[in-house]
Write an enzyme that holds these catalytic residues in place. Sequence first.
Site, PDB file in Angstrom:
ATOM      1  N   SER A 391       0.712  -1.312   0.313  1.00  0.00           N
ATOM      2  CA  SER A 391       0.188  -0.385  -0.071  1.00  0.00           C
ATOM      3  C   SER A 391       1.080   1.480   0.133  1.00  0.00           C
ATOM      4  CB  SER A 391      -0.636  -0.308   1.402  1.00  0.00           C
ATOM      5  OG  SER A 391      -0.053   0.931   3.157  1.00  0.00           O
ATOM      6  N   ASP A 392       0.751   2.479  -0.751  1.00  0.00           N
ATOM      7  CA  ASP A 392       0.767   3.705  -0.431  1.00  0.00           C
ATOM      8  C   ASP A 392       0.664   3.647   1.439  1.00  0.00           C
ATOM      9  OD1 ASP A 392       2.665   6.619  -0.473  1.00  0.00           O
ATOM     10  OD2 ASP A 392       1.104   6.395  -2.532  1.00  0.00           O
ATOM     11  N   THR A 393       0.960   5.122   1.399  1.00  0.00           N
ATOM     12  CA  THR A 393       1.535   5.408   3.089  1.00  0.00           C
ATOM     13  C   THR A 393       0.112   6.039   3.845  1.00  0.00           C
ATOM     14  OG1 THR A 393       4.093   6.386   2.268  1.00  0.00           O
ATOM     15  CG2 THR A 393       2.746   7.421   4.793  1.00  0.00           C
ATOM     16  N   PRO A 395      -3.044   4.596   3.297  1.00  0.00           N
ATOM     17  CA  PRO A 395      -4.454   4.344   2.726  1.00  0.00           C
ATOM     18  C   PRO A 395      -5.369   4.217   4.639  1.00  0.00           C
ATOM     19  CG  PRO A 395      -3.283   2.458   2.700  1.00  0.00           C
ATOM     20  CD  PRO A 395      -2.718   3.505   3.283  1.00  0.00           C
TER      21      PRO A 395
END
Length: 684
Positions: A391-393, A395
Amino acid sequence: MPYSLRANCQRRTVLAGLTTILLTTAISSVAQVQKQPVLGVRSAPLLTVGNAQFKDLNRNGRLDPYEDWRLPAAQRSRDLLSQMSVEQKVGFMLISTTRLKNDWSFEGPKNKEPISSDFNEEDLTASTNMFTRKPLPTPLMNAAGTTKAVTQFQLRHFILRANVSARITAEWANKLQALCESQPLGIPAIVASNPRNHITSSAAIGTSVGRTAFSAWPGELGLAAMRDLKLTREFADIARQEWAAVGLRKGYMYMADLATEPRWQRVDGTFGENAQWAAKMITEVVLGFQQTKLGPASVAMTTKHFPGGGAGKEGQDPHFDWGKTEVFPGGMFENNLIPFKAAIKAGTSAIMPYYSLPVGTQYEPIAYAYNRGVIHDLLRTKLGFQGIINSDTGPIEMMPWGAENLSIKERYKRTLEAGVNLYSGTADPANLLETVKSGMVDMKLVDDSVLRLLTEKFELGLFENPYVDEDAAERIVGNAEFRKRADVALRKSIVLLRNEAKTLPLRSGTKVYVESYQKQFGRPTPGPGDVLTPAGNYPVQFVKTPEEADVILLWIWPGSRSLFASDGSPLELSLSKNAVDVNYVNTLTAKKPTILAINYTNPWVIDEIYKEGSAATIKGVVATFGTTIDALLDIVTGKVKPTGKMPFTTPRSAEAVKAQMEDVPGYMEGAGYALFKYDEGLTY
């Protein structure tokens, strides 16, 4: 015992014996082929089996399959998984920012003492979302003290943001690995970073570290402008050597997103607007960093941001609630997938979904990390990606677009079921652990994630030797040979766009006034810029005033609003909206024939200072994408011939920008859109 039962038992005994013989023979055969790897050890005992040595990482006095370097990574991963507690598994699924002592490079108090390779043991917590500036539903721990993260939270994945020397980085990485080795099971850490090898004016936490001790290459757009795949692979291979030398074994990079929306503030992290060319670039980058197969010399890549984040509505970014929507008015969603397909084919170790929620597609309008149709059905099943989904930072706590009404546990459940394996943005596993222990999610999802993460570590050779040679790190990083190759790229990245009356290359003896114009967004920008009198060996004469000059060389670096300074107001590409004093520039260029160089981080609209076909004194236009003044002077004086090509189309006017479609590349926009076209570039 009945005969039939006795016979079955005998058969099972024989089969078990044969299996043992075959396994022993197989291991012996593999051992004959494999060489004894170098074992990096700080505290774990060594075991000797035959002529081979192994690390007794769990200190039980015997060789476990996960400690046996002769076995396949998948088999070792399954064995280690069986020995891990739920707490260890959950901690293993988090990747968090970590800091060196006195390093507050992204937020928090500033310490005047120098940064050292020791751990910063203070927790950094934030009760507000740094992107939306709204209170968080629960306190968010962006980073934890390193010892606490390793020993209490069971973290083994970290992001390093600090910009320090090669030796300090290497020393810190070794201390981290020694701490991990001392823990039960002895699982090593993996340290990731954003790009560290580029000249950029938009370095920011979470996007690019910027210029560092490593070799300095053009920005990503500049690499694409070179039109040289061989040199691109060489760049990635050189960067790989530098990263591995200091203990950075995972890259949060590169962006396979397309620059189809010119206002997006992350255009300069892409390889341009053309999907086919971006696919070729991402292929070379992945193969250069990872090599053809992950191994002890590789740096694992995390390709981002699936399924492409370059079509945000009106250019706004989904780090913020006002930019959460990605739109496809041109119906070109599938075009975004082309570079990701190439990254998968090249073997990228991980893929990172973006925060956006899609509109105008067949997929549910919910952020991609939650979007099972996009992550599981499209990425996993249709495209066949078998690696890690990272995941991106933030979510869960910060950017849960479309899932705002779900509880934290429900968000973890939804993202796990969508296919996320590794969560970025928090160091505290409490919420994920509670979700798992509550029975809300199938434990198979956790085990599947941990297996993928363990396999990456085994393939990288971290269980055998996670340590680096600190002296070698200093010799390797930024060495003269690497800088020499980077210098070639810096020159090849420059694009000559206009050359009226063959003004370029400048003739020998020409008197040249050089000014570098770099201002910051949001601050008063009265001219002038900085006057440069370069010291290199050039056939021209540098003067200190325009009046003395035969030719003016004006290099403008527009100062756009930084990504994390966004406030939801419209994004503009005109120079006057991006820290350029247009009146000053026009007054200066009216004095003498001018070579105008523009550093492009976005497809700037330059009609306020340059109109093609006008009687203005601008005789040449040059595009740069993160380079040096020496490289620019080599081009304009003819020491090096320009060969670069534009990685995107630049709009003719602000009105053209507003009329274009977010998901459509500039070269496909209507007639009259382009000032400088995609793939355009002159030479001498």
